[in-house]
Design a protein around this motif. Structure first.
Motif: not given
Length: 376
Positions: A89-90, A122-123, A139-142, A166-168
């Motif tokens: 995530a960072l 996102l929220r 966020v699937g691509r990430r 969720r972290a992303l």
């Protein structure tokens, strides 16, 4: 010791830890053919130090291997370079900030606002209110990106995948928050969510390994460089005023990032500082370029002084984008007719004169070549 004995090299009575770099990886290690670390003249001590000495070069080769796989599009085994969820995530957060900086260099892209619907989604995602299909669209691509990098084995439909998703979402929201702050001219923002705040601290600790270089400050590196160059080693000796300038510059960066340990410096630290300096409009691009070049020079000194152990995962500022100097109008450096006339009149009283060959024409402009004459 048998496993590492093959890396012990004897050259004229002095021992080295030596690892040959595979040919395919050399372009990612400055085209070097091997990595060496001096172990001294005593064979027994050299053997004792060999195991730890080859650890650093092996780490550099592992990083080069990863870069080669990415550059060549070679699939990386999922989990090969596994990272904790908060660290993924960072990294995503830092990537987003880097992208934001690049977009601000493009006027049309920089003028695009933030999608309120995206923020709302996102929220909901971080709150666990979205199903897997909705999270994948968000966020699937990430997640797949970090799978291809070998950072995770998470697959859709598993708890591991949802936790990472969720972290992303948190990561993306935090990055959007920094983007909104930057719209107001504030480039000093830090992650606020506890998960990312803790990840920053943990990442600093990871970057600071091994412990022997954990507490190095920029000043320590500069002092050591002075000592090395005074003996004719480590490159050209810098003038005292140059080193003082470097000290002022690194102090500025330390104040900006609120840290002094060199081992904790990150790409986004330098990028944030760069963008803040440029956005202020108080310093020219050339001045900012010079400051960043000074930082990179000192960081490089530290990496060499530590034999690559200060940043075992590779140089943190390798991909730092530097500003382009403003182009100067050549007319500002060209004599006007009145100035040229004054120079030529004054020259009549001089014993040493310009010669015919000192005057030359390019298109419709005339120039003169001023030579330096040594007096004996």
């Amino acid at each position: 010791m048998a496993g590492t004995e093959k890396h012990l090299l004897n050259r004229d009575g002095r021992y080295f830890a030596r690892i040959v770099i595979p040919k395919a990886l050399r372009p990612f290690l400055d085209n070097k053919t091997e990595l060496r670390d001096a172990l001294g003249p005593d064979r027994r001590l050299a053997q004792a130090r060999l195991h730890s000495a080859v650890a650093g070069p092996r780490g550099l080769i592992a990083v080069a291997e990863r870069k080669a796989q990415i550059a060549n599009g070679t699939p990386i085994e999922p989990g090969r370079y596994s990272l904790p969820v908060d660290q993924i995530a960072l990294r995503n957060y830092n990537v987003r900030l880097t992208l934001d900086s690049e977009l601000r260099n493009n006027f049309r892209c920089a003028s695009v606002g933030i999608d309120d619907q995206m923020v709302a989604s996102l929220r909901e995602g971080l709150a666990g209110k979205l199903d897997d299909h909705s999270l994948e669209r968000l966020v699937g691509r990430r997640i797949e990106h970090y799978r291809l990098l070998g950072n995770t084995t998470a697959e859709k439909g598993t708890d591991e995948w949802r936790i990472l998703a969720r972290a992303l979402c948190i990561s993306e929201l935090e990055a959007l928050g920094r983007a909104m702050e930057r719209d107001e001219g504030d480039y000093a923002g830090k992650p606020e969510h506890p998960m990312l705040a803790v990840a920053v601290v943990n990442d600093d600790n990871i970057a600071a390994d091994p412990a022997e270089f954990n507490q190095l400050a920029f000043e320590d590196i500069i002092v050591e460089q002075e000592r090395i160059t005074s003996m004719g080693l480590g490159g050209k000796e810098k003038a005292p005023r140059t080193l003082e300038k470097y000290r002022r510059i690194v102090a500025e960066l330390d104040k900006f990032r609120r840290k002094k340990r060199v081992a904790t410096i990150k790409l986004h630290d330098a990028e944030g500082w760069r963008d803040t300096l440029l956005a202020s409009g108080k310093q020219s691009r050339k001045t900012v370029l010079d400051k960043l070049a000074a930082i990179r020079a000192v960081v490089t000194w530290g990496q060499k002084q530590s034999r690559g152990k200060l940043f075992p995962k590779g140089m943190p500022l390798e991909y730092l984008e530097l500003p382009v100097k403003e182009a100067r109008d050549s007319a500002s450096r060209t004599y006007t007719l009145d100035q040229a006339r004054a120079v030529l009149k004054a020259a009549r009283g001089e014993a040493r004169q310009l010669e015919k060959g000192d005057f030359f024409q390019i298109e419709d402009r005339w120039f003169l070549h001023i030579r330096v004459v040594e007096l004996h």
